[in-house]
Design an enzyme around this catalytic site. Structure first.
Site, PDB file in Angstrom:
ATOM      1  N   THR A 249       0.836  -1.196   0.000  1.00  0.00           N
ATOM      2  CA  THR A 249       0.000   0.000   0.000  1.00  0.00           C
ATOM      3  C   THR A 249       0.869   1.243   0.000  1.00  0.00           C
ATOM      4  OG1 THR A 249      -1.946   0.954   1.037  1.00  0.00           O
ATOM      5  CG2 THR A 249      -0.169   0.369   2.496  1.00  0.00           C
TER       6      THR A 249
ATOM      7  N   GLY B 131       0.682   5.782  -7.070  1.00  0.00           N
ATOM      8  CA  GLY B 131      -0.235   4.852  -7.726  1.00  0.00           C
ATOM      9  C   GLY B 131       0.108   4.600  -9.184  1.00  0.00           C
TER      10      GLY B 131
ATOM     11  N   THR C 104      -0.321  -0.135  -5.265  1.00  0.00           N
ATOM     12  CA  THR C 104      -1.007   1.092  -4.858  1.00  0.00           C
ATOM     13  C   THR C 104      -1.994   1.471  -5.952  1.00  0.00           C
ATOM     14  OG1 THR C 104       0.943   1.843  -3.644  1.00  0.00           O
ATOM     15  CG2 THR C 104      -0.664   3.524  -4.240  1.00  0.00           C
TER      16      THR C 104
ATOM     17  N   CYS D 100       3.776   2.331  -8.418  1.00  0.00           N
ATOM     18  CA  CYS D 100       3.770   1.125  -7.578  1.00  0.00           C
ATOM     19  C   CYS D 100       2.574   0.233  -7.924  1.00  0.00           C
ATOM     20  CB  CYS D 100       3.714   1.530  -6.104  1.00  0.00           C
ATOM     21  SG  CYS D 100       3.580   0.129  -4.979  1.00  0.00           S
TER      22      CYS D 100
END
Length: 176
Positions: free
Chosen positions: A2, A157, A163, A160
């Site tokens: 996350t 986001g 994410t 990754c």
């Protein structure tokens, strides 16, 4: 994993997180709320790591906050001590980012309680990307804490794979 990012600027502190939950390399859910308010909405917290572990830690941290009348640093230190020394808690795999009007902290299962420079926190798999983005925005723009956190999460986001772009954002205001 996350991405959780926390930014403090001009009387506002924000903790924001994405919503992706994975099991191995499979996305299981895209709208998990990894950021929440604690202790009568006076503390905000976000987690990176195992979801079940994090909910256990949120409950324990809220109890520590109640025990210490909302004193963030004392509660964080007590949680970190328990987390490190308790045989069951030691197995929990998560990181917590917590903040109130006076401090922003990272709490780990190793017993660490860290108050980072510039009150900028970024944890989780996308943490390095979010931290770099947020730091650049803090140093080179006049964007609000919330805008910086959102943009940092967007950038993380994009880079990754653990994410996503579903954001949960909590913000506290205080006298700067």
């Amino acid at each position: 994993m996350t991405t959780i990012v926390s930014v403090r600027r001009n009387g506002h502190v924000v903790i924001a997180g994405d919503g992706q939950a994975t099991l191995g390399n499979t996305v299981m859910k895209g709208n998990v709320k990894k950021v929440r308010r604690l202790y009568n909405d006076k503390v905000i917290a976000g987690f990176a790591g195992g979801t079940a572990d994090a909910f256990t830690l949120f409950e324990l941290f809220e109890r520590k906050l109640e025990m210490h009348q909302g004193h963030l640093i004392k509660a964080a230190v007590e949680l970190a001590k328990d987390w490190r020394t308790d045989r069951m808690l030691r197995k929990l795999e998560a990181l917590l980012a917590v903040a109130d009007e006076t401090a922003s902290l990272i709490i780990t299962g190793n017993g660490d309680v860290v108050q980072p420079e510039n009150d900028l926190i970024a944890i989780g798999s996308g943490g390095p990307y979010a931290q770099a983005a947020a730091r650049a925005l803090l140093e080179n723009t006049e964007l609000s804490a919330r805008e910086i956190a959102e943009k940092a999460l967007d950038i993380a986001g994009d880079i990754c794979i653990y994410t996503n772009h579903f954001h949960t954002i909590e913000e506290l205001s205080y006298k700067a």
